[in-house]
Design a protein around this motif. Structure first.
Motif, PDB file in Angstrom:
ATOM      1  N   VAL A   1       0.855  -1.186   0.000  1.00  0.00           N
ATOM      2  CA  VAL A   1       0.000   0.000   0.000  1.00  0.00           C
ATOM      3  C   VAL A   1       0.890   1.236   0.000  1.00  0.00           C
ATOM      4  CG1 VAL A   1      -1.759   1.283   1.276  1.00  0.00           C
ATOM      5  CG2 VAL A   1      -1.790  -1.225   1.297  1.00  0.00           C
ATOM      6  N   SER A   2       0.624   2.141  -0.937  1.00  0.00           N
ATOM      7  CA  SER A   2       1.326   3.417  -0.981  1.00  0.00           C
ATOM      8  C   SER A   2       0.334   4.510  -0.617  1.00  0.00           C
ATOM      9  CB  SER A   2       1.892   3.680  -2.371  1.00  0.00           C
ATOM     10  OG  SER A   2       2.883   2.740  -2.676  1.00  0.00           O
ATOM     11  N   LEU A   3       0.724   5.376   0.289  1.00  0.00           N
ATOM     12  CA  LEU A   3      -0.113   6.497   0.709  1.00  0.00           C
ATOM     13  C   LEU A   3       0.586   7.798   0.340  1.00  0.00           C
ATOM     14  CD1 LEU A   3      -0.970   5.238   4.304  1.00  0.00           C
ATOM     15  CD2 LEU A   3      -2.418   5.075   2.287  1.00  0.00           C
ATOM     16  N   PHE A   4      -0.194   8.736  -0.150  1.00  0.00           N
ATOM     17  CA  PHE A   4       0.328  10.052  -0.491  1.00  0.00           C
ATOM     18  C   PHE A   4      -0.351  11.070   0.417  1.00  0.00           C
ATOM     19  CE2 PHE A   4      -0.027  13.976  -3.131  1.00  0.00           C
ATOM     20  CZ  PHE A   4       1.319  14.304  -3.134  1.00  0.00           C
ATOM     21  N   VAL A   5       0.435  11.821   1.151  1.00  0.00           N
ATOM     22  CA  VAL A   5      -0.089  12.851   2.051  1.00  0.00           C
ATOM     23  C   VAL A   5       0.140  14.197   1.383  1.00  0.00           C
ATOM     24  CG1 VAL A   5       0.089  13.877   4.337  1.00  0.00           C
ATOM     25  CG2 VAL A   5       0.456  11.409   4.047  1.00  0.00           C
TER      26      VAL A   5
ATOM     27  N   ASP B   1      -9.208   0.265   2.889  1.00  0.00           N
ATOM     28  CA  ASP B   1      -9.579  -1.138   2.662  1.00  0.00           C
ATOM     29  C   ASP B   1      -8.557  -1.762   1.731  1.00  0.00           C
ATOM     30  OD1 ASP B   1     -11.984  -1.220   4.144  1.00  0.00           O
ATOM     31  OD2 ASP B   1     -13.040  -0.205   2.511  1.00  0.00           O
ATOM     32  N   VAL B   2      -7.959  -2.852   2.169  1.00  0.00           N
ATOM     33  CA  VAL B   2      -7.016  -3.601   1.359  1.00  0.00           C
ATOM     34  C   VAL B   2      -7.744  -4.875   0.929  1.00  0.00           C
ATOM     35  CG1 VAL B   2      -4.786  -4.776   1.311  1.00  0.00           C
ATOM     36  CG2 VAL B   2      -5.063  -2.652   2.610  1.00  0.00           C
ATOM     37  N   GLU B   3      -7.933  -5.030  -0.375  1.00  0.00           N
ATOM     38  CA  GLU B   3      -8.674  -6.187  -0.894  1.00  0.00           C
ATOM     39  C   GLU B   3      -7.876  -6.925  -1.929  1.00  0.00           C
ATOM     40  OE1 GLU B   3     -12.371  -4.630  -2.295  1.00  0.00           O
ATOM     41  OE2 GLU B   3     -13.049  -4.179  -0.296  1.00  0.00           O
TER      42      GLU B   3
ATOM     43  N   TYR C   1       5.184  10.630   0.256  1.00  0.00           N
ATOM     44  CA  TYR C   1       4.771   9.222   0.169  1.00  0.00           C
ATOM     45  C   TYR C   1       5.279   8.394   1.340  1.00  0.00           C
ATOM     46  CZ  TYR C   1       2.981   9.553  -4.581  1.00  0.00           C
ATOM     47  OH  TYR C   1       2.231   9.877  -5.677  1.00  0.00           O
ATOM     48  N   VAL C   2       4.499   7.354   1.665  1.00  0.00           N
ATOM     49  CA  VAL C   2       4.930   6.315   2.591  1.00  0.00           C
ATOM     50  C   VAL C   2       4.423   4.998   2.006  1.00  0.00           C
ATOM     51  CG1 VAL C   2       2.923   6.457   4.122  1.00  0.00           C
ATOM     52  CG2 VAL C   2       5.077   5.620   5.001  1.00  0.00           C
ATOM     53  N   HIS C   3       5.214   3.932   2.150  1.00  0.00           N
ATOM     54  CA  HIS C   3       4.885   2.638   1.560  1.00  0.00           C
ATOM     55  C   HIS C   3       4.810   1.581   2.655  1.00  0.00           C
ATOM     56  CE1 HIS C   3       5.644   4.487  -2.318  1.00  0.00           C
ATOM     57  NE2 HIS C   3       6.744   4.993  -1.790  1.00  0.00           N
TER      58      HIS C   3
END
Length: 76
Positions: free
Chosen positions: A12-16, A74-76, A46-48
């Motif tokens: 999962v990569s998140l962008f703040v 949600d991770v599916e 980013y954080v991974h």
């Protein structure tokens, strides 16, 4: 009795981003309590997360100038 482990193979990569100018926020703290994960965003915002299992996770985002925000992924 047979037990099967859930494969935790998701990434999962998140962008703040700053809500005012849409620029990535560096050094924001990201906490995921369910998996005891804590990270700091990189210089581009980013954080991974690696080896994540399927599920719903509460993400607590702390950033010095904007305070705390919680959202769910949600991770599916």
């Amino acid at each position: 009795c047979v037990a099967y482990a859930q494969p935790c193979s998701y990434h999962v990569s998140l962008f703040v981003q700053d809500p005012h100018d849409s620029v990535g926020v560096a050094e924001a703290e990201v906490l995921v309590a369910e998996i005891r994960y804590k990270a700091i965003t990189d210089a581009t915002g980013y954080v991974h997360l690696h080896s994540v299992c399927k599920g719903t996770y509460a993400i607590l985002l702390h950033e010095e100038y904007h305070g705390d925000t919680t959202f769910w992924v949600d991770v599916e």
